[in-house]
Design a protein around this motif. Structure first.
Motif, PDB file in Angstrom:
ATOM      1  N   VAL A   9       0.831  -1.205   0.000  1.00  6.69           N
ATOM      2  CA  VAL A   9       0.000   0.000   0.000  1.00  6.69           C
ATOM      3  C   VAL A   9       0.864   1.253   0.000  1.00  6.69           C
ATOM      4  N   ASN A  10       1.893   1.273   0.850  1.00  8.16           N
ATOM      5  CA  ASN A  10       2.734   2.460   0.970  1.00  8.16           C
ATOM      6  C   ASN A  10       3.587   2.700  -0.270  1.00  8.16           C
ATOM      7  N   ILE A  11       4.019   1.632  -0.931  1.00  5.43           N
ATOM      8  CA  ILE A  11       4.805   1.798  -2.161  1.00  5.43           C
ATOM      9  C   ILE A  11       3.914   2.297  -3.295  1.00  5.43           C
ATOM     10  N   THR A  12       2.690   1.788  -3.374  1.00  9.83           N
ATOM     11  CA  THR A  12       1.738   2.319  -4.353  1.00  9.83           C
ATOM     12  C   THR A  12       1.507   3.803  -4.106  1.00  9.83           C
ATOM     13  N   ASN A  13       1.451   4.179  -2.829  1.00  6.59           N
ATOM     14  CA  ASN A  13       1.226   5.564  -2.422  1.00  6.59           C
ATOM     15  C   ASN A  13       2.336   6.504  -2.900  1.00  6.59           C
ATOM     16  N   LEU A  14       3.523   5.958  -3.204  1.00 12.55           N
ATOM     17  CA  LEU A  14       4.608   6.805  -3.707  1.00 12.55           C
ATOM     18  C   LEU A  14       4.257   7.405  -5.067  1.00 12.55           C
ATOM     19  N   PHE A  15       3.308   6.758  -5.780  1.00 12.52           N
ATOM     20  CA  PHE A  15       3.002   7.160  -7.159  1.00 12.52           C
ATOM     21  C   PHE A  15       1.595   7.728  -7.342  1.00 12.52           C
ATOM     22  N   ILE A  16       0.712   7.566  -6.351  1.00  8.76           N
ATOM     23  CA  ILE A  16      -0.659   8.066  -6.506  1.00  8.76           C
ATOM     24  C   ILE A  16      -1.031   8.941  -5.310  1.00  8.76           C
ATOM     25  N   PRO A  17      -2.020   9.834  -5.469  1.00  9.19           N
ATOM     26  CA  PRO A  17      -2.350  10.804  -4.410  1.00  9.19           C
ATOM     27  C   PRO A  17      -2.918  10.168  -3.147  1.00  9.19           C
ATOM     28  N   THR A  18      -2.983  10.980  -2.098  1.00  8.48           N
ATOM     29  CA  THR A  18      -3.576  10.580  -0.824  1.00  8.48           C
ATOM     30  C   THR A  18      -5.080  10.352  -0.998  1.00  8.48           C
ATOM     31  N   GLY A  19      -5.602   9.393  -0.248  1.00 10.19           N
ATOM     32  CA  GLY A  19      -7.039   9.148  -0.249  1.00 10.19           C
ATOM     33  C   GLY A  19      -7.543   8.215  -1.317  1.00 10.19           C
ATOM     34  N   LYS A  20      -6.639   7.542  -2.050  1.00 14.46           N
ATOM     35  CA  LYS A  20      -7.034   6.606  -3.095  1.00 14.46           C
ATOM     36  C   LYS A  20      -7.021   5.172  -2.559  1.00 14.46           C
ATOM     37  N   LYS A  21      -8.065   4.420  -2.909  1.00 13.61           N
ATOM     38  CA  LYS A  21      -8.115   3.007  -2.504  1.00 13.61           C
ATOM     39  C   LYS A  21      -7.046   2.218  -3.245  1.00 13.61           C
ATOM     40  N   VAL A  22      -6.277   1.407  -2.523  1.00 19.58           N
ATOM     41  CA  VAL A  22      -5.257   0.556  -3.135  1.00 19.58           C
ATOM     42  C   VAL A  22      -5.738  -0.887  -3.216  1.00 19.58           C
ATOM     43  N   VAL A  23      -6.385  -1.350  -2.159  1.00 18.60           N
ATOM     44  CA  VAL A  23      -6.801  -2.750  -2.140  1.00 18.60           C
ATOM     45  C   VAL A  23      -7.903  -2.949  -1.098  1.00 18.60           C
ATOM     46  N   ASP A  24      -8.844  -3.828  -1.430  1.00 22.16           N
ATOM     47  CA  ASP A  24      -9.863  -4.300  -0.483  1.00 22.16           C
ATOM     48  C   ASP A  24      -9.524  -5.711  -0.076  1.00 22.16           C
ATOM     49  N   THR A  25      -9.662  -6.034   1.217  1.00 22.41           N
ATOM     50  CA  THR A  25      -9.574  -7.425   1.647  1.00 22.41           C
ATOM     51  C   THR A  25     -10.949  -7.845   2.154  1.00 22.41           C
ATOM     52  N   ARG A  26     -11.389  -9.020   1.734  1.00 24.72           N
ATOM     53  CA  ARG A  26     -12.726  -9.508   2.117  1.00 24.72           C
ATOM     54  C   ARG A  26     -12.593 -10.904   2.692  1.00 24.72           C
ATOM     55  N   GLY A  27     -12.911 -11.020   3.988  1.00 27.46           N
ATOM     56  CA  GLY A  27     -12.798 -12.290   4.691  1.00 27.46           C
ATOM     57  C   GLY A  27     -14.131 -12.737   5.240  1.00 27.46           C
ATOM     58  N   LYS A  28     -14.088 -13.806   6.051  1.00 28.91           N
ATOM     59  CA  LYS A  28     -15.306 -14.372   6.622  1.00 28.91           C
ATOM     60  C   LYS A  28     -15.863 -13.473   7.729  1.00 28.91           C
ATOM     61  N   THR A  29     -14.967 -12.742   8.397  1.00 25.85           N
ATOM     62  CA  THR A  29     -15.386 -11.874   9.490  1.00 25.85           C
ATOM     63  C   THR A  29     -15.115 -10.413   9.130  1.00 25.85           C
ATOM     64  N   ARG A  30     -15.814  -9.524   9.796  1.00 29.76           N
ATOM     65  CA  ARG A  30     -15.616  -8.085   9.567  1.00 29.76           C
ATOM     66  C   ARG A  30     -14.187  -7.678   9.917  1.00 29.76           C
ATOM     67  N   LYS A  31     -13.625  -8.332  10.917  1.00 31.43           N
ATOM     68  CA  LYS A  31     -12.258  -8.031  11.353  1.00 31.43           C
ATOM     69  C   LYS A  31     -11.248  -8.267  10.226  1.00 31.43           C
ATOM     70  N   ASN A  32     -11.517  -9.251   9.394  1.00 34.82           N
ATOM     71  CA  ASN A  32     -10.592  -9.596   8.316  1.00 34.82           C
ATOM     72  C   ASN A  32     -10.972  -8.963   6.978  1.00 34.82           C
TER      73      ASN A  32
END
Length: 543
Positions: free
Chosen positions: A237-260
Motif C-alpha cells: 500500500v505504501n509503495i503504491t502511495n509513492l506514485f498516486i495521491p492521498t485518499g485513493k483506494k489501493v486494495v480491499d480485503t474480504r474475509g469471513k469476518t468483519r475483522k478480516n
C-alpha cells in the motif's frame, strides 16, 4: 399485529442461529477430544517410543495441506526462520546455503559480510561448526548453526574441491536489502528493483532509491517487480502511495469476518504522481507485487510490461499459539481498486480424489474498467499492458532448473576460468555446448522422468547384467532426448547459467549491473518510456 409477527420472526432467527452455533461448537469439541484420545492411546500403547513434537507437527500439517499452500504451522525453530524472512535481519555470516549429506553447501556469498571477508567461496561445503560435525544434524538444526548473536566467534571446517580448510570468523548483523540495486539506465531514465516486500524496509528502500535517482536527473522510471514473491501488505500500500495521491483506494480485503475485511487507502504524501513509469512483472511476481502492479494499472498510473503474474489473491496473517509456536492462516481475498480478484487457483473446490485444484481462469472471466476506461480482467494474475512473449518450459527444462546442475556447472566454470571484466563477460553458444557436454559427462543431479523410471525398471530385473549392453544404449538415447528437449529453452537456460556465473564472479550487484544494459525487457521498457505518444496512448485506451 405486525410488531408481534416481527418479534416472533426475530425470536425464531435468534434460536436458529443459537442452535447453529452450538452445533458448530460441539463438532469442534468432539473432533479435538477424538484427536486427544488417539494421541493418548498411541503414547501409552504403541510399541516404539514416539517423538511427540514431530508427531503433532505432522498431524497439524497433514490437516492444513488440503486447504492452501499458504496456511502453515510453525514450531519454535520455524517461527524464528519465518520472522527472518519477514524482517530480513539476523545474526549470521552472510551466505545463502543448500543442505547436503556432508553439511552446508554455500550457494552464494553476500558482499562485505563475514563469509566474504574471510574468503569463503561459493561451492565450499561447511562440514564442521565449532567442533560439531554437521553430517550428524537434521535439516532444522543445520538452519540454526550459523545464526546467533552478532559478535559471537565461530570456527568452521570446509571442503573446497580436494582441499580441507579451517576458518575463524565472527557472526555479524545480516540485513537483506529488499532494494539491492538501483541506477540510471541513461541520462533521464532510472531503474529500481524490489526483490521482496520486507516489513518497513521495502517502502523505505524504494523511496530512498527514487529520491537518489531524481537527484541524478531521473524523469522516467523502470520499476522491476519480476520474481518478487510479495510480503508485507502494508508496504504494498505504501509503495503504491509513492506514485498516486492521498485518499485513493489501493486494495480491499474480504474475509469471513468483519475483522478480516478492510479497505486500504493511501494516507501519505506521494513522491511523484506524474513521472512516467513502466512496471515489470513475470510469472513469479506474486501477492504484494500484484497489489502494486494491479493498483497502478487500475489507476492508469503506469504501463505494466512482462508476463502475466502468478495469481496469488489471498491474504495471510500470523497467529501466536501456545509454547512459542505460530500459525499463518489465509484470512481473506484481496481485490484491486477496479474490483478484480486476481487469485488463479480455487483451493475451495479441490478434487478430493485427484488433488487437482481448478483455475478460476478456466471458468467465467469478468471484465472491469480502469480510471481511463480500459478493460482489465480477473481470474488469474495481472495481465500486462505489453506482453513479452516467452517460450513455455518443457518438463525436462523444469526438472533441470529444479536440480543443482546449473549451480554445479557455474561453480566449475568459475574455478577453471580467469575472472573477466563485467563489460567483457559473455556466455555464448560454445559455452552452452560445453554445458550440454557437462550434463552428459559429469552431472548426476539432472534426471528426466523417463530416465528415472528406466533405471528403476533395470534395477528390478534379476541378473540384469545380461541386458546391460541394450540398457546402456537405450539410456544413451533417453539422455540425448533429454538434452534435445532442454535445448528448445536455450534462451531461458543461457540466462540462468549466465546469471549464476555472474553472481559468483561479481556478487548479486554484478548481475543487476549486467542486466541494466543487456536485458531485452529493460530495453523495451526504455523504448516505451522514450516514445511519449505511445506511452500515453496505452494508458488512454490500451492500444
Amino acid at each position: 399485529m405486525r410488531n408481534k409477527k416481527n418479534l416472533i420472526l426475530l425470536v425464531v432467527t435468534v434460536v436458529i442461529v443459537s442452535f447453529s452455533f452450538q452445533d458448530r461448537f460441539f463438532e469442534i469439541a468432539k473432533q479435538i477430544q477424538i484427536y486427544n484420545n488417539v494421541y493418548k492411546t498411541l503414547n501409552i500403547n504403541y510399541i516404539d517410543e514416539l517423538n511427540q513434537g514431530d508427531l503433532t507437527s505432522k498431524a497439524i500439517n497433514n490437516t492444513l495441506e488440503n486447504l492452501d499452500p499458504y496456511t502453515r504451522f510453525y514450531n519454535e525453530q520455524q517461527v524464528e526462520d519465518a520472522k527472518i524472512r519477514r524482517e530480513g535481519e539476523y545474526g549470521g555470516i552472510g551466505i545463502s546455503s543448500k543442505y547436503t549429506k556432508k553439511g552446508i553447501l554455500i550457494a552464494s556469498v553476500k558482499e562485505g559480510f563475514p563469509a566474504d571477508k574471510s574468503g569463503l567461496k561459493v561451492g565450499d561445503v561447511i562440514t564442521v561448526v565449532n567442533n560439531q560435525k554437521l553430517e550428524e544434524l537434521e535439516r532444522e538444526q543445520l538452519s540454526q548453526v550459523l545464526k546467533g548473536i552478532p559478535g559471537t566467534p565461530i570456527t568452521l571446517k570446509i571442503e573446497r574441491g580436494n582441499k580441507n580448510l579451517d576458518f575463524g570468523l565472527k557472526l555479524d548483523k545480516i540485513i537483506d536489502n529488499p532494494v539491492p540495486f538501483y541506477d540510471m539506465i541513461n541520462e533521464d531514465t532510472g531503474y529500481v528493483i524490489l526483490t521482496r516486500f520486507t516489513v518497513r524496509k521495502a517502502t523505505d528502500g524504494v523511496k530512498d532509491a527514487i529520491e537518489a535517482l531524481k537527484s541524478k536527473g531521473m524523469k522516467k522510471l523502470v520499476f522491476d517487480l519480476r520474481s518478487n514473491p510479495g510480503g508485507s501488505l502494508f508496504d504494498a500500500v505504501n509503495i503504491t502511495n509513492l506514485f498516486i495521491p492521498t485518499g485513493k483506494k489501493v486494495v480491499d480485503t474480504r474475509g469471513k469476518t468483519r475483522k478480516n475485511s478492510r479497505t486500504y487507502s493511501t494516507s501519505n504524501t506521494p513522491l511523484d504522481t506524474e513521472m512516467p513509469v513502466v512496471v515489470l512483472i513475470d510469472r513469479r511476481s506474486a501477492s504484494a507485487s500484484e497489489i502494486v502492479s494491479g493498483a497502478l494499472q487500475d489507476y492508469d498510473r503506469a504501463v505494466v510490461m512482462g508476463q502475466r503474474s502468478f495469481g496469488k489473491g489471498l491474504v495471510q496473517r500470523y497467529f501466536d499459539l501456545s509454547y512459542g509456536t505460530q500459525m499463518k492462516a489465509t484470512i481473506s481475498k484481496y481485490y484491486t481498486p477496479s474490483g478484480r480478484c486476481i487469485q488463479e487457483l480455487d483451493y475451495a473446490n479441490r478434487d478430493l480424489k485427484t488433488g487437482k485444484v481448478p483455475k478460476f481462469s478456466d471458468r467465467i472471466i469478468n471484465s472491469f474498467k480502469t480510471t481511463n476506461g480500459r478493460t482489465v480482467k480477473d481470474g488469474g494474475g495481472v495481465t500486462p499492458d505489453i506482453v513479452i512473449e516467452t517460450a513455455d518450459k518443457t518438463d525436462e527444462t523444469k526438472k533441470l532448473l529444479g536440480s543443482s546442475a546449473i549451480f554445479n556447472f557455474a561453480t566449475d566454470y568459475v574455478r577453471n576460468n580467469a575472472k573477466p571484466t563485467l563489460e567483457n563477460f559473455a556466455f555464448g553458444n560454445s559455452d552452452f555446448d560445453a554445458f550440454k557436454s557437462y550434463l552428459k559427462s559429469k552431472d548426476t543431479t539432472f534426471t528426466s522422468k523417463q530416465e528415472a523410471l528406466f533405471k528403476k525398471a533395470y534395477k528390478s530385473v534379476k541378473n540384469n547384467k545380461a541386458i546391460s549392453s541394450d540398457y546402456n544404449k537405450l539410456l544413451k538415447q533417453l539422455e540425448n532426448q533429454k538434452i534435445a528437449s532442454i535445448t528448445t529453452n536455450k534462451d531461458i537456460l543461457m540466462t540462468e547459467i549466465q546469471d549464476e556465473i555472474l553472481e559468483q564472479y561479481f556478487y548479486k550487484k554484478g548481475v543487476y549491473q549486467y542486466h541494466l544494459q543487456n536485458d531485452e525487457t529493460i530495453k523495451k521498457a526504455v523504448e516505451i518510456l522514450n516514445d511519449t505518444e505511445k506511452y500515453q496512448k496505452i494508458l488512454a485506451n490500451g492500444k
